[in-house]
Design an enzyme around this catalytic site. Structure first.
Site, PDB file in Angstrom:
ATOM      1  N   SER A   1      -2.766  -9.438  -4.807  1.00  0.00           N
ATOM      2  CA  SER A   1      -1.222  -9.709  -4.554  1.00  0.00           C
ATOM      3  C   SER A   1      -0.812 -10.882  -3.784  1.00  0.00           C
ATOM      4  O   SER A   1      -1.780 -11.063  -2.479  1.00  0.00           O
ATOM      5  CB  SER A   1      -0.736  -8.465  -4.114  1.00  0.00           C
TER       6      SER A   1
ATOM      7  N   LYS B   1      -4.888  -4.624  -0.517  1.00  0.00           N
ATOM      8  CA  LYS B   1      -5.236  -5.799  -1.179  1.00  0.00           C
ATOM      9  C   LYS B   1      -6.188  -6.723  -0.434  1.00  0.00           C
ATOM     10  O   LYS B   1      -7.224  -7.329  -0.867  1.00  0.00           O
ATOM     11  CB  LYS B   1      -4.018  -6.507  -1.927  1.00  0.00           C
TER      12      LYS B   1
ATOM     13  N   TYR C   1       0.059  -0.852   1.656  1.00  0.00           N
ATOM     14  CA  TYR C   1      -0.251  -1.527   0.368  1.00  0.00           C
ATOM     15  C   TYR C   1      -0.746  -2.843   0.418  1.00  0.00           C
ATOM     16  O   TYR C   1      -1.913  -3.084  -0.180  1.00  0.00           O
ATOM     17  CB  TYR C   1       1.017  -1.619  -0.557  1.00  0.00           C
TER      18      TYR C   1
END
Length: 342
Positions: free
Chosen positions: A127, A156, A152
């Site tokens: 991402s 990544k 989140y």
């Protein structure tokens, strides 16, 4: 003979579109999914579109035993495309441990099962959040990764560090990490698209659900950012273009002449649109006004992000071909079809 590809999270939004692209290019697909944020009925839709029903295993990749067992069954696979992850920024801020446990355990267990079963190629679903709040635009792959504003995004970033360490220690393993910007749109058939559970975290399904009457109004989180109209700017990319990039990355990994242990590519269009521009574009495509309200900023949002896509074009021979109007129209067609079914 068809080459077998394992797709984790293959019933999800980006995963399902990629599965269709793989099947259409004559790969045999095995989907691994725990169905925590997806629906098994997606298999019917994939079959309707492609004429092929992919093999499906419901498995919780947080369990090392379950992961090992399913990989042993499919150890003839040539590569893994790893989508399986929770992905909502706001939810990750509220429940960080769930995100670290799910997103990192599932990756580690997948890598270990690959290693133990001789499957040497992985495409990782990363991402643009790994760039944090970047200081220059457009963002190139050599821009520094930063501590993300959300758990989140941080999963990544940590995942990419795990992949770097893993590939440094294993001469047989090769990995391509694809850093997505903002996927929107739906398959041209109108049969699959983004179908979030609960209130959408992403802009486009929030827009289409509001237009369809599912939501009373669209909340625009902040209009005081240092951008042209005060609302955040993002690089939106059609999900089918994204799926095509996974195909190109897979072909590169399976090419014997490709020897890089770990490569990273941005996937975007290189153009940024503000939230208000997206609203106006949707109103133009749909022909109807959208009910929206400006509200407070949302934690974890950065003012502006758009990609430099030169490296993906040069190395993968890939670039996005679908424009904003096509992205929005396909999203709206999917939403209307979905509401007619429900």
């Amino acid at each position: 003979m068809q080459e077998k590809i394992i797709v984790t999270g293959g019933c999800g939004y980006i995963g399902s579109h990629t599965v269709i692209t793989l099947i259409n290019h004559n790969y045999e697909v095995v989907i691994l999914d725990d169905l925590s944020n997806s629906n098994v009925q997606i298999l019917d839709r994939i079959e309707k579109i492609t004429g092929v029903r992919p093999h499906f295993e419901q498995v919780d990749l947080k369990s090392s035993e379950a992961t090992q067992a399913v990989f042993k069954t499919h150890k003839d696979a040539k590569a893994v495309i790893h989508f399986a992850a929770h992905k909502a920024v706001a939810e990750s801020i509220q429940n960080p441990l769930m995100y670290y446990q799910n997103n990192l355990f599932s990756l580690i267990n997948t890598l270990k099962a690959q290693q133990d079963n001789g499957i040497n190629h992985l495409i990782f679903s990363s991402s643009a959040t790994v760039y944090g709040n970047p200081s220059t635009m457009p963002i190139t792959e050599d821009a520094p990764t930063q501590r993300s504003f959300s758990p989140y995004g941080n999963t990544k970033k940590i995942a990419e560090e795990i992949l770097e360490d893993f590939t440094n220690s294993q001469s047989e393993i090769s990995v391509i990490s694809l850093r997505y910007f903002n996927p929107i749109g739906a398959h041209e058939s109108g049969q699959i698209g983004e179908f979030p559970t609960g209130i959408p975290n992403n802009l486009m399904p929030y827009i289409t659900q509001t237009a369809a009457g599912v939501r009373e109004k669209l909340m625009v989180f902040g209009n005081d950012y240092p951008t042209k109209d005060g609302t955040p700017i993002r690089d939106y990319i059609h999900v089918v273009d994204l799926a095509d990039a996974h195909l190109k990355a897979l072909q590169r990994l399976l090419d014997p002449s490709s020897t890089q242990p770990l490569e990273v590519f941005n996937l975007g269009t290189g153009k940024g649109y503000s939230v208000l521009e997206m609203i106006k574009a949707f109103e133009a495509v749909s022909g109807s006004p959208l009910n929206y309200e400006i509200t407070e900023r949302r934690p974890g949002d950065v003012p502006e992000m758009f990609a430099s896509t030169a490296l993906a074009k040069q190395v993968l021979n890939w670039e996005a071909t679908r424009g904003l109007q096509e992205m929005i129209q396909s999203s709206w067609t999917w939403e209307q079809n979905l509401r007619n079914e429900l």
